[in-house]
Design an enzyme around this catalytic site. Structure first.
Site, PDB file in Angstrom:
ATOM      1  N   HIS A 105       7.682  -0.726  13.230  1.00 37.84           N
ATOM      2  CA  HIS A 105       6.652  -1.481  12.508  1.00 37.84           C
ATOM      3  C   HIS A 105       7.086  -2.950  12.472  1.00 37.84           C
ATOM      4  O   HIS A 105       8.142  -3.308  13.006  1.00 37.84           O
ATOM      5  CB  HIS A 105       6.482  -0.901  11.110  1.00 37.84           C
ATOM      6  CG  HIS A 105       5.246  -1.368  10.389  1.00 37.84           C
ATOM      7  ND1 HIS A 105       4.045  -1.575  11.027  1.00 37.84           N
ATOM      8  CD2 HIS A 105       5.035  -1.669   9.073  1.00 37.84           C
ATOM      9  CE1 HIS A 105       3.148  -1.976  10.133  1.00 37.84           C
ATOM     10  NE2 HIS A 105       3.725  -2.046   8.954  1.00 37.84           N
ATOM     11  N   ASP A 162       2.665   3.714   9.790  1.00 32.12           N
ATOM     12  CA  ASP A 162       2.944   2.298  10.038  1.00 32.12           C
ATOM     13  C   ASP A 162       3.967   2.126  11.160  1.00 32.12           C
ATOM     14  O   ASP A 162       5.084   1.665  10.955  1.00 32.12           O
ATOM     15  CB  ASP A 162       3.429   1.606   8.764  1.00 32.12           C
ATOM     16  CG  ASP A 162       2.331   1.468   7.725  1.00 32.12           C
ATOM     17  OD1 ASP A 162       1.637   2.467   7.478  1.00 32.12           O
ATOM     18  OD2 ASP A 162       2.158   0.370   7.178  1.00 32.12           O
ATOM     19  N   ASP A 211       0.809  -1.222   0.000  1.00 32.75           N
ATOM     20  CA  ASP A 211       0.000   0.000   0.000  1.00 32.75           C
ATOM     21  C   ASP A 211       0.845   1.276   0.000  1.00 32.75           C
ATOM     22  O   ASP A 211       0.306   2.375  -0.124  1.00 32.75           O
ATOM     23  CB  ASP A 211      -0.980   0.012   1.177  1.00 32.75           C
ATOM     24  CG  ASP A 211      -0.323  -0.169   2.535  1.00 32.75           C
ATOM     25  OD1 ASP A 211       0.647  -0.941   2.625  1.00 32.75           O
ATOM     26  OD2 ASP A 211      -0.790   0.456   3.510  1.00 32.75           O
TER      27      ASP A 211
END
Length: 291
Positions: A125, A194, A53
């Site tokens: 992350h 993230d 993404d």
């Protein structure tokens, strides 16, 4: 996940004719076209990490640059492995009329590009991921009286203002410090997504004019899910913005289940009053303080 009225992650920074893109999720070039902006001035793309993404829009974006007859090199910056990942994506865009250059990050680093100063820093992350602070530094004011007092020839003034030292025909050296005042406050934007909250984000975002940060979930019951997948709550982002003393916070990178982010805005603003909900096409023009 893209939704009918929500594209994936990307940010465009524009300064002095040189544009930076941060991440290039699916739909990036469609979003650009809706704003009426050309991709051609983008000379640098910063990647936070290699989840789809954040990078799946890259092949199409590069093809569009090629079709716009770009010939200048394009610099890509991101975590270690960037060149391998991008070359894999470029199997479907094998012939581009410009060179791609790569800078792979290993730990925190700082570099300059076309008037920008960029700090990359590790965040937390479930794969290697970076945040970025992008700064426009600003020199002090030119002191006309000092220049005259030092008998500095007028023909050297503009070069001194640009930060150059100049040597005249007799070997005398004039330096910028002789005529320039103290550096003035510039402009700073910090972008993180993230990640779980970290002290490093707070330190790097300190004093930012704009802090763009993920707010994956607004619902308090989603905290355990946020921790499991290494994402962030609205309230956590607001706490960091408050600690960092930023001027404004934009929340972004919402969960597909978060249909109406504004529903949680009032509660979040109790933590940090300068919180705004990001949306596709949201823009702001940042000026120097006295402007």
């Amino acid at each position: 996940m893209p939704l009918p009225y929500r594209w994936l992650t990307s940010l465009l920074l524009r300064f002095n004719g040189n544009n930076i893109l941060i991440d290039c999720g699916e739909g990036t070039q469609v979003a650009l076209k809706k704003k009426g902006w050309s991709p051609k001035p983008v000379g640098l793309i910063l990647f936070t990490h290699f989840h789809a993404d954040h990078i799946s829009g890259l092949p199409g974006f590069l093809l569009t640059l090629g079709n716009a007859e770009r010939t200048e090199p394009l610099l890509l910056v991101g975590p270690k492995g960037l060149e391998r990942v991008v070359k894999s994506l470029l199997v479907i865009a094998p012939e581009l009329p410009f060179e791609i250059k790569y800078m792979e990050l290993e730990g925190d680093s700082e570099f300059s590009w076309e008037g920008y100063r960029i700090k990359a820093f590790r965040v937390n992350h479930n794969i290697v991921c970076y945040g970025y602070s992008v700064m426009i530094d600003r020199a002090g004011k030119f002191d006309l009286e000092r220049a005259k007092a030092e008998n500095i020839p007028v023909k050297y003034w503009s070069r001194l203002q640009k930060g150059e030292s100049v040597e005249d025909e007799n070997g005398k050296v004039y330096s910028p410090e002789m005529v320039m005042g103290e550096a003035r406050r510039g402009i700073k934007v910090t972008y993180t997504t993230d990640t779980r909250p970290t002290d490093s984000i707070v330190e790097n975002a300190a004093g930012s004019d704009l802090f763009i940060c993920e707010g994956m979930y607004g619902e308090k019951e989603k905290l355990s899910k946020a921790k499991e997948h290494k994402h962030m709550m609205f309230g956590e982002a607001a706490e960091m913005a408050k600690r960092a003393g930023v001027k404004e916070l934009w929340l972004t990178h919402y969960s597909p289940s978060l249909v109406n982010p504004k529903e949680f805005l009032e509660e979040t603003r109790k933590i940090f009053a300068g919180t705004r909900t990001g949306k596709d096409g949201k823009t702001v023009e940042l000026n120097y303080e006295e402007q």
